[in-house]
Design a protein around this motif. Structure first.
Motif, short mmCIF file in Angstrom:
data_model
loop_
_atom_site.label_atom_id
_atom_site.label_comp_id
_atom_site.label_asym_id
_atom_site.label_seq_id
_atom_site.Cartn_x
_atom_site.Cartn_y
_atom_site.Cartn_z
N VAL A 76 -20.10 -27.68 60.89
CA VAL A 76 -19.79 -26.47 61.63
C VAL A 76 -18.31 -26.54 62.00
O VAL A 76 -17.82 -27.56 62.48
N ALA A 77 -17.61 -25.47 61.69
CA ALA A 77 -16.18 -25.38 62.00
C ALA A 77 -15.91 -23.97 62.47
O ALA A 77 -16.12 -23.00 61.73
N GLY A 78 -15.46 -23.87 63.71
CA GLY A 78 -15.21 -22.54 64.26
C GLY A 78 -16.50 -21.75 64.32
O GLY A 78 -17.48 -22.20 64.90
N GLN A 79 -16.53 -20.62 63.68
CA GLN A 79 -17.71 -19.77 63.67
C GLN A 79 -18.44 -19.80 62.33
O GLN A 79 -19.13 -18.85 61.98
N THR A 80 -18.30 -20.91 61.59
CA THR A 80 -18.96 -21.01 60.30
C THR A 80 -19.81 -22.26 60.22
O THR A 80 -19.33 -23.37 60.43
N LEU A 81 -21.09 -22.07 59.92
CA LEU A 81 -22.02 -23.17 59.69
C LEU A 81 -22.23 -23.27 58.18
O LEU A 81 -22.51 -22.26 57.53
N THR A 82 -22.06 -24.46 57.63
CA THR A 82 -22.27 -24.67 56.20
C THR A 82 -23.39 -25.67 56.00
O THR A 82 -23.39 -26.75 56.59
N ILE A 83 -24.35 -25.29 55.17
CA ILE A 83 -25.49 -26.14 54.83
C ILE A 83 -25.40 -26.43 53.34
O ILE A 83 -25.32 -25.51 52.53
N VAL A 84 -25.40 -27.72 53.00
CA VAL A 84 -25.40 -28.15 51.60
C VAL A 84 -26.58 -29.08 51.41
O VAL A 84 -26.77 -30.01 52.19
N ALA A 85 -27.36 -28.83 50.37
CA ALA A 85 -28.49 -29.70 50.05
C ALA A 85 -28.41 -30.05 48.56
O ALA A 85 -28.27 -29.16 47.73
N GLU A 86 -28.46 -31.34 48.27
CA GLU A 86 -28.37 -31.81 46.88
C GLU A 86 -29.45 -32.85 46.64
O GLU A 86 -29.65 -33.73 47.47
N ARG A 87 -30.11 -32.73 45.50
CA ARG A 87 -31.10 -33.75 45.14
C ARG A 87 -30.98 -34.06 43.65
O ARG A 87 -30.67 -33.20 42.84
N GLU A 88 -31.20 -35.32 43.37
CA GLU A 88 -31.18 -35.79 42.00
C GLU A 88 -32.61 -36.11 41.59
O GLU A 88 -33.32 -36.81 42.31
N MET A 89 -33.04 -35.63 40.46
CA MET A 89 -34.36 -35.97 39.96
C MET A 89 -34.26 -37.31 39.23
O MET A 89 -33.25 -37.61 38.60
N ALA A 90 -35.30 -38.11 39.32
CA ALA A 90 -35.32 -39.41 38.65
C ALA A 90 -35.16 -39.20 37.15
O ALA A 90 -35.68 -38.24 36.58
N SER A 91 -34.41 -40.10 36.53
CA SER A 91 -34.22 -39.98 35.09
C SER A 91 -35.53 -40.34 34.39
O SER A 91 -36.44 -40.92 34.97
N GLU A 92 -35.61 -39.96 33.15
CA GLU A 92 -36.83 -40.23 32.39
C GLU A 92 -37.10 -41.72 32.37
O GLU A 92 -36.20 -42.53 32.31
#
Length: 155
Positions: A76-92
């Motif tokens: 959160v910075a000033g009047q902006t909330l940023t949401i980041v979500a990242e996921r890696e799927m297991a390799s074969e």
């Protein structure tokens, strides 16, 4: 000989409207929808968000199904909330005898920035994540109780 079409046969027209409707739905899913009160183009494909204002705080609730708590980054910075979500799927797996017949689950990264309607106390922000739902509590910024105004005497 020229074949005349039936002027009362609307099946072709119906098919055309059906195609157009599907195309608009596809465009809406790809481009997002207009959020007039926020004034930005957003995509709802990966993250639906609710923002509620209370007397002393804002509460943002975001749906992030399939992510783990450690996959989520909030700023959160000033009047902006940023949401980041990242996921890696297991390799074969290394098993040579098995192979995927269908694979739709992939690595995924979604990001959303929300312009908040008021200034918030960045230091007092807190968040919880349970059952795929992220809840962020942002206390409203309170000006110091000290009166910084300057008194002017009337003469």
């Amino acid at each position: 000989m020229m074949r005349r079409s039936n002027p009362f046969d609307f099946s072709e027209l119906d098919r055309m409207f059906e195609r157009m409707s599907r195309q608009f739905e596809d465009m809406n899913r790809q481009l997002g929808s207009w959020e007039g009160n926020v004034g930005e183009m957003v995509s709802h494909r990966g993250m639906a968000i609710d923002v509620a204002e209370h007397d002393d705080s804002l509460v943002v609730v975001a749906d992030l199904p399939g992510f783990e708590k450690d996959d989520i980054d909030l700023t959160v910075a000033g009047q902006t909330l940023t949401i980041v979500a990242e996921r890696e799927m297991a390799s074969e797996s290394g098993d040579e005898e098995s192979e995927y017949l269908r694979r739709e689950r992939r690595s995924e990264s979604i990001r959303r920035s929300i312009r908040l309607p008021v200034d918030v106390d960045e230091e007092g922000a807190s968040a919880s994540y349970q059952n795929g739902v992220l809840t962020v509590s942002l206390p409203k910024f309170q000006a110091d109780d000290e009166d910084d105004s300057h008194h002017i005497d009337v003469q």
